[in-house]
Scaffold this motif. Sequence first.
Motif, short mmCIF file in Angstrom:
data_model
loop_
_atom_site.label_atom_id
_atom_site.label_comp_id
_atom_site.label_asym_id
_atom_site.label_seq_id
_atom_site.Cartn_x
_atom_site.Cartn_y
_atom_site.Cartn_z
N ARG A 41 0.81 -1.21 0.00
CA ARG A 41 0.00 0.00 0.00
C ARG A 41 0.84 1.26 0.00
O ARG A 41 2.03 1.24 0.27
CB ARG A 41 -0.90 0.03 1.24
CG ARG A 41 -1.79 -1.16 1.31
CD ARG A 41 -2.66 -1.02 2.50
NE ARG A 41 -3.48 -2.20 2.65
CZ ARG A 41 -4.27 -2.38 3.67
NH1 ARG A 41 -4.36 -1.49 4.60
NH2 ARG A 41 -5.00 -3.47 3.76
N PHE A 81 -9.82 1.16 5.47
CA PHE A 81 -9.21 0.07 4.68
C PHE A 81 -9.13 -1.15 5.60
O PHE A 81 -8.46 -1.13 6.61
CB PHE A 81 -7.82 0.48 4.22
CG PHE A 81 -7.31 -0.30 3.04
CD1 PHE A 81 -7.70 -1.60 2.79
CD2 PHE A 81 -6.41 0.28 2.16
CE1 PHE A 81 -7.22 -2.30 1.71
CE2 PHE A 81 -5.91 -0.41 1.06
CZ PHE A 81 -6.32 -1.71 0.84
N SER A 102 -6.98 0.80 8.44
CA SER A 102 -7.60 2.10 8.69
C SER A 102 -9.08 1.90 9.00
O SER A 102 -9.78 1.21 8.26
CB SER A 102 -7.44 2.99 7.45
OG SER A 102 -8.22 4.17 7.54
N TYR A 129 -6.41 6.51 3.70
CA TYR A 129 -7.62 5.77 3.35
C TYR A 129 -8.82 6.21 4.19
O TYR A 129 -9.86 5.57 4.15
CB TYR A 129 -7.38 4.27 3.55
CG TYR A 129 -6.08 3.80 2.97
CD1 TYR A 129 -5.85 3.82 1.60
CD2 TYR A 129 -5.04 3.37 3.80
CE1 TYR A 129 -4.64 3.41 1.08
CE2 TYR A 129 -3.84 2.96 3.29
CZ TYR A 129 -3.63 2.98 1.92
OH TYR A 129 -2.43 2.58 1.40
N TRP A 139 -12.07 7.61 0.63
CA TRP A 139 -11.58 7.13 -0.66
C TRP A 139 -12.71 7.10 -1.68
O TRP A 139 -13.89 7.20 -1.33
CB TRP A 139 -10.94 5.73 -0.54
CG TRP A 139 -11.76 4.69 0.15
CD1 TRP A 139 -11.66 4.31 1.46
CD2 TRP A 139 -12.82 3.87 -0.41
NE1 TRP A 139 -12.57 3.32 1.74
CE2 TRP A 139 -13.29 3.03 0.62
CE3 TRP A 139 -13.40 3.78 -1.67
CZ2 TRP A 139 -14.33 2.11 0.41
CZ3 TRP A 139 -14.42 2.87 -1.88
CH2 TRP A 139 -14.88 2.04 -0.85
N ARG A 197 -12.10 -1.18 -0.56
CA ARG A 197 -11.19 -1.10 0.58
C ARG A 197 -11.86 -1.49 1.89
O ARG A 197 -11.20 -1.95 2.81
CB ARG A 197 -10.62 0.32 0.68
CG ARG A 197 -9.61 0.64 -0.42
CD ARG A 197 -8.85 1.92 -0.10
NE ARG A 197 -7.77 2.12 -1.06
CZ ARG A 197 -7.82 2.97 -2.07
NH1 ARG A 197 -8.90 3.69 -2.26
NH2 ARG A 197 -6.80 3.10 -2.90
#
Length: 679
Positions: free
Chosen positions: A9, A45, A296, A319, A322, A384
Amino acid sequence: MGGSRFGRRLLAAVVAAMAAASFLVVGAPAAQAAPGDVTITGHGFGHGRGLSQWGAYGYATRSGWTHQQILAHFYGNTAAGDIGNPAIIVRLIAMDNRTLAVTSGQTFTVGGRQLAAGTAGVVSRNADGSWQLSTRTSCTGTATGSVRITTPTFATLAAPGDDVRRMLTLCAPEARAYRGTLSLVWDGSALRTVNRLPMEEYLRGVVPREAPATWGDGAGINALRAQAVAARSYAQGENRTAYAKTCDTTTCQVYGGAGLNGSSLEDARTNRAVADTAGDVRTLNGQVARTEFSSSSGGWTAGGTFPAVVDAGDVVSPYHNWSTTVTRAQISAAFGVGTLQAIQVLSRNGLGADGGRVLTVRVTGSTRAVTVSGLEFRTALGLRSDWFSVGPVVDPTQSDISPVHVAAARTNLGTVVAFVRGTNGSIYASTGTATAFSPWQRIPFTASTGPSAVSWDGRRIEVFAVGTDRHLYHTSTVVDSNGRPTTFAPWDYVGGTFTTAVTVASLGNRRLLIAGRGTNGQVYVRSFDNSGWSAFRSAGGQAVSAPAVDVLADGTYRVSVVGTDGVVWTRAVSGTGATPLGAWTSTGRPSGFAPGASATTWWAANVRALAVSNGQSVREVWGDGRVVDVGGTATSAVALTEQGTGEVWAFVRGRDNALWVNITDGATSTWRSAGGLLG
């Protein structure tokens, strides 16, 4: 799973400087999706359960929290504990159903037999269940012998310390080095490779795979310490199989061993985090807790084994918010629904923005509709997280020639309230006279189209907008003695599924007609009176624009749209019950944007103008036959209002994306900016 791999990432947080210079500007404009794409926005995420890695980093660096405070926050129902340094056995997933070939830069043993440094041993399983050792001069060298052994375990003769060359190394394209021992096991149906080593040494290969070691350069070390405790507890709380406590992928938590191709994978900063928390775990009900974690949280953890909590630290996450686009074809294929028609979020967990994480969602297509969990939807589309909102599903063959829609409602004589959609999706209102417009007032709502508005008596304004779920919603307000809105009511659900903005007109007190384009390209209408709302009715047609609605002298409504031939067509609708009357009739007038109508309310309907395009300029066709070209450059649909004095006010978005107003009496006209930045 424990968490998701940071190594795949973006590791650097995105820092955006947000200016508050304009009332409608919220963030940068999103990238434009291709026709037919579905835009999905979301937060976080990963699964969101337990510790948020970015949240931990935010709390450590922005709030100065210790790792104990971080752990107590994310695992609120647990207590601190200590397990010492037990051995742990890890299944190496990539080695499943393969023979085990190992070498080392020092003397090592397999099945009790010593092999010289640099040579290789290969263990396989015989048909009778016994183990066979084959030796080679090196991983790729010549065979030197073969013998049966009783124990298929590799070990170094002496502790290798931190020298990866003296550790056990797999003979593979990725030459991973491991501390401890490597063994081959038979699980009853396939070969498995396992690595047995002390817990603290294992964690030195986990923490830098699960969180960036660079966080340890400052206050972020406390995030790494929290990660070390979470990883230790998670591993100790696992019991995956009879032969291995955990595994080395994101199915469990990522473990990369100690080295790769002769280089160390460990880092002094993450080693420090492990050492600083040696033996520390979290316990729940007297047992070591399986402390899940993810990248996240998006601002709220998901709950589950550990209580859901606000995660203010997650604001530093790249994140935290998003957006992504997915094609209609991808969604159709993922859920087997035929041609995609609609996606509707049915329920959420109620925690955080947009109502929180999605619990259930319905996907509707031409062949069937399916209801799936938010997790299933996320997994099928590779999102995500399961905290998401879905934009409108629009058939590219049903294009909207003017997707930006504005609205205006006259209140007092010479006073008009304009409504627009801002760049952040909210609806805004501004009250104007011939000389000035008020500051914009935000009406909180996330709309996918511009609004529509009408006043049935000059004292109350009805406002409609299509939400991101493509359904229609409504709010209202009464105006003060100056014709300005006061407090807007909460938005209520009206229904329908629309692919354009919806427009509204009024034939009298408490009488409305709304019209919009449905998913099949046809125009749908619905009326409201003292009896309540009628059913939605199809008025037919095939539209490439949002409709306009005005009132006629005979007590009926007129609906106008741009057809697939680029020409404005009209059809009458009854004043009660929303029954379509007669057939669609062509006006013969082409238009490059959605038409606008001035006679939207019964008490201000003298001119009865219809706005169409003249190139990019605005042309008004008045009810008495006059054609009034007022000029300007329109980048939106046109909203018209009448003053009852022979004046028509036209509202459009200009080339600068601000709202512009034209006032004409049919002979002269004046343009002026009302400001703002329209989405």
